[in-house]
Design an enzyme around this catalytic site. Structure first.
Site, PDB file in Angstrom:
ATOM      1  N   HIS A 244     -32.630  -9.658  49.881  1.00  0.00           N
ATOM      2  CA  HIS A 244     -31.999  -8.348  50.004  1.00  0.00           C
ATOM      3  C   HIS A 244     -32.921  -7.328  49.342  1.00  0.00           C
ATOM      4  CE1 HIS A 244     -27.991  -5.921  49.864  1.00  0.00           C
ATOM      5  NE2 HIS A 244     -29.028  -5.102  49.880  1.00  0.00           N
TER       6      HIS A 244
ATOM      7  N   GLU B 290     -31.174  -8.887  54.289  1.00  0.00           N
ATOM      8  CA  GLU B 290     -30.019  -8.019  54.091  1.00  0.00           C
ATOM      9  C   GLU B 290     -30.464  -6.646  53.611  1.00  0.00           C
ATOM     10  OE1 GLU B 290     -26.929 -11.481  52.510  1.00  0.00           O
ATOM     11  OE2 GLU B 290     -27.771 -10.039  51.083  1.00  0.00           O
TER      12      GLU B 290
ATOM     13  N   HIS C 124     -21.174 -13.820  48.171  1.00  0.00           N
ATOM     14  CA  HIS C 124     -21.071 -13.049  46.936  1.00  0.00           C
ATOM     15  C   HIS C 124     -20.241 -13.825  45.926  1.00  0.00           C
ATOM     16  CE1 HIS C 124     -22.206  -9.259  44.994  1.00  0.00           C
ATOM     17  NE2 HIS C 124     -21.213  -9.564  44.181  1.00  0.00           N
TER      18      HIS C 124
END
Length: 252
Positions: free
Chosen positions: A46, A75, A205
């Site tokens: 990310h 991401e 997450h």
């Protein structure tokens, strides 16, 4: 019995450790290769414009290393502009062509991703972006809260998958909160809605060895989970090979 779920390892924390010193230790690409050798189904990064952990150059190098072996998932916020040596999110993924592009509504001010898209506000802006990414050969996933109405909108804007934001579930599971069962049911309904409108379901997450099995048992079908922070900590506690084996077992 749930079908196996692909395990994608997020390398952001490895890059964060590296960035705390000069040089290239730990080597992000070498760590990715070891994850692959130990059985990971994918690698996730990310990159953010401030490059606090994964840098644009990491994405380029990982794309060459990872893509022939396992899925590469990048991401980020599709609206993130160029900043210093960061070329902007859309330019970076156009250059590196990951197998999957997960769009996330985060900002530099956030410590970490903490909510999904509100497509009542952003659908019109996202629709051409999703079409552009798919035209370049990428599968597109949208980071979403377990809101069935919002998930239906994700199908309308052309996404291939959603990634359910599991932070609230992980917090409730750790606390053994009274609303845990109701929250799991909400995630299960979200996954069912996604499947009904033709979307694949990913999740990520704060998933870890303690809460992953319970989540998978209720939220089906679950195609992929992205795990980085907990996996990194478990590698310290258990050793990397043992940690990978434990996570892969949970995903079976």
């Amino acid at each position: 019995m749930p079908q196996p779920t692909a395990l994608s390892i997020n390398l952001n924390k490895i890059a964060l450790i590296r960035n705390s010193r000069e040089g290239n230790f730990p080597d992000v690409c070498a760590h990715a290769q070891r994850c692959i050798d130990l059985g990971a189904n994918g690698i996730t990064v990310h990159p953010r414009p401030d490059q606090r952990h994964i840098r644009a150059q990491d994405v380029r190098e990982l794309a060459s290393l990872v893509s022939p072996q396992v899925e590469f998932n990048v991401e980020g916020n599709p609206f993130a502009p160029a900043q210093g040596s960061y070329p902007g999110f859309m330019a970076l993924v156009a250059e590196t062509r990951p197998a999957q592009c997960t769009l996330v509504p985060d900002t530099d001010a956030q410590l970490t991703s903490d909510h999904g898209f509100d497509l009542s506000q952003s659908a019109n802006a996202l629709k051409p972006i999703i079409a552009e990414l798919k035209a370049q050969g990428m599968r597109v996933s949208l980071f979403m809260d377990p809101d069935c109405d919002q998930i239906k909108r994700a199908a309308d804007v052309g996404a291939d998958r959603i990634e359910l934001y599991t932070g609230p579930y992980a917090a409730a599971h750790k606390a053994q909160a009274e609303n845990l069962e109701a929250l799991l049911a909400q995630f299960a309904r979200a996954a069912q809605t996604a499947t009904q409108v033709g979307l694949g379901v990913n999740a990520g997450h704060d998933l870890n060895l303690h809460n992953l099995a319970d989540f998978r048992a209720q939220v089906t079908p679950l195609l992929e989970v992205s795990i980085g922070h907990a996996f990194t900590v478990d590698c310290i506690d258990m050793g990397m090979a043992a940690a990978m084996a434990a996570y892969l077992e949970r995903c079976k």
